[in-house]
Design a protein around this motif. Structure first.
Motif, PDB file in Angstrom:
ATOM      1  N   PHE A 183       0.826  -1.207   0.000  1.00 52.08           N
ATOM      2  CA  PHE A 183       0.000   0.000   0.000  1.00 52.08           C
ATOM      3  C   PHE A 183       0.863   1.261   0.000  1.00 52.08           C
ATOM      4  O   PHE A 183       0.569   2.250  -0.686  1.00 52.08           O
ATOM      5  CB  PHE A 183      -0.926  -0.041   1.221  1.00 52.08           C
ATOM      6  CG  PHE A 183      -1.900   1.099   1.274  1.00 52.08           C
ATOM      7  CD1 PHE A 183      -2.978   1.156   0.390  1.00 52.08           C
ATOM      8  CD2 PHE A 183      -1.738   2.128   2.188  1.00 52.08           C
ATOM      9  CE1 PHE A 183      -3.870   2.205   0.434  1.00 52.08           C
ATOM     10  CE2 PHE A 183      -2.624   3.174   2.228  1.00 52.08           C
ATOM     11  CZ  PHE A 183      -3.702   3.224   1.352  1.00 52.08           C
ATOM     12  N   GLU A 184       1.937   1.260   0.756  1.00 50.89           N
ATOM     13  CA  GLU A 184       2.840   2.413   0.784  1.00 50.89           C
ATOM     14  C   GLU A 184       3.488   2.643  -0.583  1.00 50.89           C
ATOM     15  O   GLU A 184       3.615   3.784  -1.052  1.00 50.89           O
ATOM     16  CB  GLU A 184       3.922   2.173   1.845  1.00 50.89           C
ATOM     17  CG  GLU A 184       3.378   2.241   3.272  1.00 50.89           C
ATOM     18  CD  GLU A 184       4.428   1.864   4.298  1.00 50.89           C
ATOM     19  OE1 GLU A 184       5.556   1.509   3.867  1.00 50.89           O
ATOM     20  OE2 GLU A 184       4.123   1.909   5.504  1.00 50.89           O
ATOM     21  N   ILE A 185       3.889   1.577  -1.253  1.00 53.51           N
ATOM     22  CA  ILE A 185       4.519   1.719  -2.587  1.00 53.51           C
ATOM     23  C   ILE A 185       3.524   2.298  -3.590  1.00 53.51           C
ATOM     24  O   ILE A 185       3.863   3.169  -4.410  1.00 53.51           O
ATOM     25  CB  ILE A 185       5.045   0.354  -3.052  1.00 53.51           C
ATOM     26  CG1 ILE A 185       6.216  -0.083  -2.172  1.00 53.51           C
ATOM     27  CG2 ILE A 185       5.489   0.406  -4.508  1.00 53.51           C
ATOM     28  CD1 ILE A 185       6.553  -1.553  -2.277  1.00 53.51           C
ATOM     29  N   ILE A 186       2.285   1.864  -3.524  1.00 56.51           N
ATOM     30  CA  ILE A 186       1.257   2.355  -4.455  1.00 56.51           C
ATOM     31  C   ILE A 186       0.996   3.839  -4.237  1.00 56.51           C
ATOM     32  O   ILE A 186       0.819   4.614  -5.189  1.00 56.51           O
ATOM     33  CB  ILE A 186      -0.032   1.526  -4.299  1.00 56.51           C
ATOM     34  CG1 ILE A 186       0.185   0.107  -4.852  1.00 56.51           C
ATOM     35  CG2 ILE A 186      -1.212   2.171  -5.009  1.00 56.51           C
ATOM     36  CD1 ILE A 186      -0.820  -0.898  -4.374  1.00 56.51           C
ATOM     37  N   CYS A 187       0.973   4.279  -2.986  1.00 54.30           N
ATOM     38  CA  CYS A 187       0.746   5.705  -2.692  1.00 54.30           C
ATOM     39  C   CYS A 187       1.873   6.564  -3.271  1.00 54.30           C
ATOM     40  O   CYS A 187       1.635   7.655  -3.820  1.00 54.30           O
ATOM     41  CB  CYS A 187       0.644   5.908  -1.182  1.00 54.30           C
ATOM     42  SG  CYS A 187      -0.866   5.227  -0.474  1.00 54.30           S
ATOM     43  N   GLU A 188       3.099   6.104  -3.168  1.00 46.74           N
ATOM     44  CA  GLU A 188       4.225   6.862  -3.726  1.00 46.74           C
ATOM     45  C   GLU A 188       4.120   6.986  -5.246  1.00 46.74           C
ATOM     46  O   GLU A 188       4.367   8.052  -5.821  1.00 46.74           O
ATOM     47  CB  GLU A 188       5.535   6.168  -3.344  1.00 46.74           C
ATOM     48  CG  GLU A 188       5.860   6.271  -1.855  1.00 46.74           C
ATOM     49  CD  GLU A 188       7.113   5.485  -1.488  1.00 46.74           C
ATOM     50  OE1 GLU A 188       7.676   4.850  -2.415  1.00 46.74           O
ATOM     51  OE2 GLU A 188       7.501   5.489  -0.309  1.00 46.74           O
ATOM     52  N   ILE A 189       3.740   5.897  -5.906  1.00 46.14           N
ATOM     53  CA  ILE A 189       3.620   5.928  -7.380  1.00 46.14           C
ATOM     54  C   ILE A 189       2.523   6.885  -7.814  1.00 46.14           C
ATOM     55  O   ILE A 189       2.677   7.652  -8.778  1.00 46.14           O
ATOM     56  CB  ILE A 189       3.362   4.504  -7.900  1.00 46.14           C
ATOM     57  CG1 ILE A 189       4.609   3.631  -7.695  1.00 46.14           C
ATOM     58  CG2 ILE A 189       2.985   4.524  -9.375  1.00 46.14           C
ATOM     59  CD1 ILE A 189       4.343   2.154  -7.793  1.00 46.14           C
ATOM     60  N   ARG A 190       1.411   6.892  -7.105  1.00 46.26           N
ATOM     61  CA  ARG A 190       0.307   7.789  -7.472  1.00 46.26           C
ATOM     62  C   ARG A 190       0.684   9.255  -7.270  1.00 46.26           C
ATOM     63  O   ARG A 190       0.283  10.132  -8.042  1.00 46.26           O
ATOM     64  CB  ARG A 190      -0.924   7.445  -6.640  1.00 46.26           C
ATOM     65  CG  ARG A 190      -1.613   6.174  -7.107  1.00 46.26           C
ATOM     66  CD  ARG A 190      -2.804   5.856  -6.252  1.00 46.26           C
ATOM     67  NE  ARG A 190      -3.470   4.643  -6.709  1.00 46.26           N
ATOM     68  CZ  ARG A 190      -4.467   4.050  -6.062  1.00 46.26           C
ATOM     69  NH1 ARG A 190      -4.896   4.558  -4.891  1.00 46.26           N
ATOM     70  NH2 ARG A 190      -5.026   2.959  -6.548  1.00 46.26           N
ATOM     71  N   ALA A 191       1.443   9.541  -6.229  1.00 44.49           N
ATOM     72  CA  ALA A 191       1.875  10.925  -5.984  1.00 44.49           C
ATOM     73  C   ALA A 191       2.792  11.415  -7.105  1.00 44.49           C
ATOM     74  O   ALA A 191       2.704  12.571  -7.551  1.00 44.49           O
ATOM     75  CB  ALA A 191       2.595  11.007  -4.640  1.00 44.49           C
TER      76      ALA A 191
END
Length: 562
Positions: A375-383
């Motif tokens: 979940f943390e990796i996905i948030c970084e990619i979206r940002a």
């Protein structure tokens, strides 16, 4: 002589055998001398005496052809001569040993044979090992008896009638059914014709059918063709051709005769079918009588079988009681073993459930940690993807792309050219529309003309139809002539006779039915009294049996609960 003159006739194989049979050295020297000098001085000497051409052709030529084989033969002879000149070696004498004259020893005497130990006699195998136990035989007999019981019960359920319902019909119902049949038969009209008669003349005028253009043109062309044919016929008549009116009249008469014959055939077939129907009905009634007789016999047989079955049932119930007691004693000992097994299984199940819970808890913790990391990796990619990209570029319509192509143009030029093409296309469409309108008007005019011609022809055809209808009314009816045929009258009489016979059979059946009802009522009463007694005995035996089995059933329920 043989070599010069007869070598071809003898052949090389025979010549070789002759040479080998003589002295080898002499033959070798002769052949060597002869074949080496044959082309030199021998041929010259022959030429002095004989013709040179003859010598060359018949003597020297054949010998030269055989020269290779002769050379091989000479080599073989030379080899044999060389082997024959070598000195032979004498065989060397060898010493041969001789045996000493010693005395022979006496043979040893044979030892005495050992005594074979004899086996002790065993006891014979008892006969009980090869016999089946008695308990198995008893169980099989019980199974067979139970199977027979079930078959008898099934047969009884299928064959025995219910007590609550009387299958035989009452007199009132039979009377009502006979009345219904008579009413239905009276409504039937077998002597009338199947045709519905001529159509009514007072019909409403049919509305005209709306024709499309293709149908109008097709019908107009047809009428035009008919008019042309009529004109041609008139021209032929003017020229002196024959009129076909007499032939048409003869044709009409023949058709009327054929129609009368067909109607007579139809009427004959109808009467024959009716006669066959009556005969089939009579045969059916006879078969029904036979079936009723056989059914009564079977009912009597079933009643006797039921009596025997009731007696057997009482005997078998006694045997079943004894078996139930034996089985109940065996079930009492199996209770304790079942309780021990259940306790052991419960302890194993508890241990397995505790281990599985621990493993599941560990797996859940690991899965939660993995999900949080993803979940943390996905948030970084979206940002990163949400950041805006600035792209500014000016565009001029009048400039070309600069690809240096032949048909390259700017956007403004392209728009102007498209506008010109649209105008040209619109003018072309307008011209096409005007042309289509002209074609339609011409077509409408042609259709109106065709419709006028069609109306004229239809009126003429209607008048001809009216005349034809009046002629048909004036003709005599063909059906009256058909009914006067002798064969049809004979068939009609035969049909009436069959109908009378059928009515007689019905009357006899009604009389027999009344007598059979009285007999059936008497037999039913007797069977009911006998069956009541047998069923009362069976019910009493079942009550005793249930009372004895009650404690065993209670024990079984307790074991199932545990």
């Amino acid at each position: 002589y043989l070599a010069t003159f007869l070598l071809d006739d003898l052949g090389f194989r025979i010549f070789r055998n002759i040479v080998k049979s003589l002295d080898i050295k002499k033959m070798h020297t002769f052949l060597n001398f002869f074949f080496t000098n044959i082309t030199t001085w021998i041929q010259q000497e022959w030429n002095h005496i004989y013709d040179a051409v003859y010598v060359e052709k018949h003597w020297v030529g054949p010998l030269l052809r055989w020269r290779p084989e002769i050379d091989i033969l000479m080599d073989q002879l030379a080899i044999k001569i060389s082997h024959g000149t070598q000195p032979r070696k004498l065989p060397i004498k060898t010493t041969k040993p001789q045996e000493f004259p010693l005395t022979k020893p006496k043979p040893r005497p044979l030892p005495m044979p050992e005594l074979i130990p004899q086996q002790e006699k065993c006891k014979p195998v008892p006969n009980s090992t090869y016999r089946a136990p008695k308990e198995m035989q008893i169980i099989e007999e019980i199974k067979q008896k139970n199977h027979q019981k079930t078959e008898e019960l099934l047969y009884e359920a299928n064959m025995k009638q219910f007590r609550c319902v009387n299958p035989q019909k009452s007199e009132h119902t039979k009377r009502v059914m006979s009345q219904i049949k008579e009413d239905a038969d009276s409504k039937l009209k077998f002597n009338s014709f199947h045709s519905s008669g001529p159509p009514s003349s007072n019909k409403k005028k049919c509305w005209p059918i709306k024709l499309n253009s293709a149908a109008i043109l097709r019908q107009g062309a047809l009428y035009d063709r008919q008019v042309d044919e009529e004109l041609q016929r008139m021209e032929r008549l003017m020229e002196g051709a024959r009129e076909p009116s007499s032939f048409l009249q003869w044709q009409k008469e023949m058709r009327e005769k054929d129609l009368q014959e067909e109607l007579a055939k139809i009427e004959r077939r109808r009467l024959e079918g009716r006669i066959s129907y009556e005969e089939a009905a009579m045969a059916r009634t006879r078969i029904m009588e036979r079936n009723q007789k056989t059914a009564q016999l079977k009912k009597e047989e079933t009643a006797q079988l039921m009596r025997r079955y009731a007696e057997k049932r009482l005997q078998e119930e006694k045997e079943m009681r004894d078996l139930v007691q034996q089985v109940a004693e065996g079930h009492k000992n199996s209770k304790t073993a079942k309780e021990k097994l259940q306790k052991f299984k419960q302890s194993i199940a508890k241990e397995v459930s505790e281990q599985s819970r621990e493993l599941l808890h560990q797996a859940l913790e690991e899965a939660q940690a993995e999900l949080s990391r993803k979940f943390e990796i996905i948030c970084e990619i979206r940002a990163i993807e949400s950041l805006p990209h600035v792209r500014a570029r000016n565009f001029d319509d009048t400039e070309t792309a600069g690809h240096e192509l032949l048909g390259e143009m700017s956007l403004a030029e392209l728009k102007e050219r498209l506008a010109l093409l649209k105008e040209a296309q619109q003018t072309e469409q307008q011209e096409k529309r005007e042309h289509i309108l002209e074609v339609r008007q011409n077509k409408k005019q042609l259709l109106l003309e065709q419709m006028d011609t069609i109306d004229l022809h239809r009126r003429a055809l209607a008048q001809a139809a009216v005349v034809r209808r009046e002629e048909r009314k004036a003709r005599p009816d063909c059906r009256q002539t058909v009914t006067q045929d002798e064969t049809l009258l004979a068939l009609q009489r035969k049909l009436e006779e069959k109908q009378r016979e059928r009515q007689r059979l019905r009357q006899t059946e009604s009389i027999k039915a009344k007598t059979s009802e009285q007999v059936a009522v008497h037999t039913v009463r007797n069977t009911e009294t006998h069956n009541k007694k047998s069923w009362e005995q069976l019910e009493l035996s079942l009550e005793h049996h249930i009372q004895k089995e009650a404690p065993y059933v209670v024990s079984q329920r307790e074991t199932l609960k545990t």
